[in-house]
Motif scaffolding. Structure first.
Motif, short mmCIF file in Angstrom:
data_model
loop_
_atom_site.label_atom_id
_atom_site.label_comp_id
_atom_site.label_asym_id
_atom_site.label_seq_id
_atom_site.Cartn_x
_atom_site.Cartn_y
_atom_site.Cartn_z
N PRO A 34 0.81 -1.06 0.05
CA PRO A 34 -0.26 0.31 -0.18
C PRO A 34 0.86 1.46 -0.12
CG PRO A 34 -0.02 -0.45 2.25
CD PRO A 34 0.86 -1.53 0.96
N ALA A 35 0.55 2.47 -0.62
CA ALA A 35 0.79 2.99 -0.31
C ALA A 35 0.87 3.77 1.30
CB ALA A 35 0.09 4.53 -0.91
N LEU A 36 0.00 3.54 2.20
CA LEU A 36 -0.06 4.18 3.47
C LEU A 36 -0.69 3.03 4.76
CD1 LEU A 36 0.32 6.42 5.43
CD2 LEU A 36 -2.03 6.52 5.40
N GLU A 89 10.85 2.61 12.02
CA GLU A 89 10.36 4.09 11.52
C GLU A 89 9.56 4.53 11.77
OE1 GLU A 89 10.73 6.60 8.00
OE2 GLU A 89 12.27 4.54 8.93
N GLN A 90 9.54 6.35 11.97
CA GLN A 90 8.58 6.58 12.89
C GLN A 90 7.06 6.98 11.68
OE1 GLN A 90 10.46 10.63 14.32
NE2 GLN A 90 10.01 11.65 13.01
N PRO A 91 5.93 7.40 12.96
CA PRO A 91 4.97 7.59 12.13
C PRO A 91 4.98 8.17 10.86
CG PRO A 91 3.94 7.04 13.75
CD PRO A 91 5.60 6.57 13.82
N VAL A 92 3.39 8.75 9.95
CA VAL A 92 4.27 9.95 8.83
C VAL A 92 3.32 11.13 10.02
CG1 VAL A 92 4.65 9.28 7.21
CG2 VAL A 92 2.49 9.06 7.65
N THR A 120 -1.74 16.76 3.98
CA THR A 120 -1.02 17.33 4.18
C THR A 120 0.80 17.57 4.99
OG1 THR A 120 -2.82 18.57 4.60
CG2 THR A 120 -0.79 20.39 5.85
N ALA A 121 1.12 16.05 5.99
CA ALA A 121 1.71 15.65 6.30
C ALA A 121 2.74 15.00 5.56
CB ALA A 121 1.56 14.90 7.17
N ALA A 122 2.25 14.37 4.71
CA ALA A 122 3.04 13.60 3.75
C ALA A 122 2.52 13.81 2.03
CB ALA A 122 2.81 11.95 4.25
N PRO A 123 2.26 14.05 1.39
CA PRO A 123 2.25 14.53 0.26
C PRO A 123 2.29 13.51 -0.70
CG PRO A 123 3.30 16.64 0.78
CD PRO A 123 3.48 15.46 1.59
#
Length: 261
Positions: free
Chosen positions: A17-19, A111-114, A253-256
């Motif tokens: 997935p993308a996210l 890895e931290q969340p976006v 906004t956070a992760a375009p």
């Protein structure tokens, strides 16, 4: 489809997935409250509804009474799902657990969340005296707890009015409220949220006031926005498309680039 420990329910599994968006439920709740949200998110997002022990596929396990322990349990259960960018959204107790998961990911060196979404939860940065001046929910009498929950809303009437059903739910509810009411913040230098963060709440929420929600801003390095919707503590009832759209906008906004459809 679930993970090996059944901590994540994926109504619409998306491979590569993308996210991955992890959604966490409130005290006394379960993943079921969010199942109808899934179709309102981008099709290339894997929506993972996290389930705490003591309910659903984990009903044979005792409910956690410790926030750090529950966060660690959930993280261990979704390790195989951390191979894509992740974001977390939690409501009430779920928001506190999502915050704890974020801090633990950072402390583990993963890895931290976006993005982190906080809904209807009192900030964890203000040190509160143990239990304040009021009797905490997890120590109330059975009658007192039922009355308090009736005033709060969010639970089906049958649970509160049927003695047999109530006896099944009461231990889980007490454990969840104990988790929230006994949690204490880390030292200031290990409490901050270094990831982009957004706040969500109900305009007429008397459980968590606007000021209590906005106090989260004092611990954020990257506050994105504050969004209040018509309704009380469970403001998102009947507003899933609107809430999902706002979450999608905040993550974009956070992760375009992660919010493609």
């Amino acid at each position: 489809m679930t993970t090996a420990l059944s901590t994540a329910i994926r109504p619409r599994p998306v491979e590569d997935p993308a996210l991955r968006l992890f959604v966490l439920h409130h005290a006394g709740g379960s993943h079921v409250i969010y199942t109808h949200w899934v179709t309102h998110f981008p099709a290339d997002w894997d929506i993972c509804l996290l389930e705490a022990p003591g309910r659903g596929p984990l009903s044979a396990l005792p409910a956690h009474e410790d926030c750090a322990g529950l966060a660690a349990f959930l993280l261990d259960g979704v390790q195989t799902l951390l191979d894509a960018p992740i974001a977390l959204f939690g409501h009430s107790m779920g928001a506190l657990v999502a915050y704890e998961m974020t801090r633990q990911l950072i402390e583990r060196g993963q890895e931290q969340p976006v993005w982190l979404g906080i809904s209807s939860c009192e900030d964890p940065f203000t040190e509160q005296p143990p239990f304040g001046g009021e009797l905490p929910l997890h120590l109330m009498t059975s009658t007192g707890l039922r009355d308090a929950l009736a005033a709060m809303g969010g639970l089906p009437t049958a649970i509160l009015e049927d003695d047999t059903i109530w006896q099944l739910y009461e231990p889980r509810l007490r454990a969840d409220f104990k988790l929230v009411e006994t949690w204490r913040p880390r030292p200031a230098d290990r409490s901050r949220i270094p990831v982009p963060c957004s706040l969500f709440g109900g305009e007429s929420d008397h459980v968590v006031t606007r000021d209590q929600l906005l106090a989260w801003n004092q611990g954020m390095d990257h506050p994105l926005g504050e969004h209040f919707f018509p309704g009380a503590h469970f403001y998102f009832d009947q507003q899933a498309p609107l809430i999902a759209a706002q979450i999608t906008e905040e993550i974009d906004t956070a992760a375009p680039g992660l919010a493609g459809w």
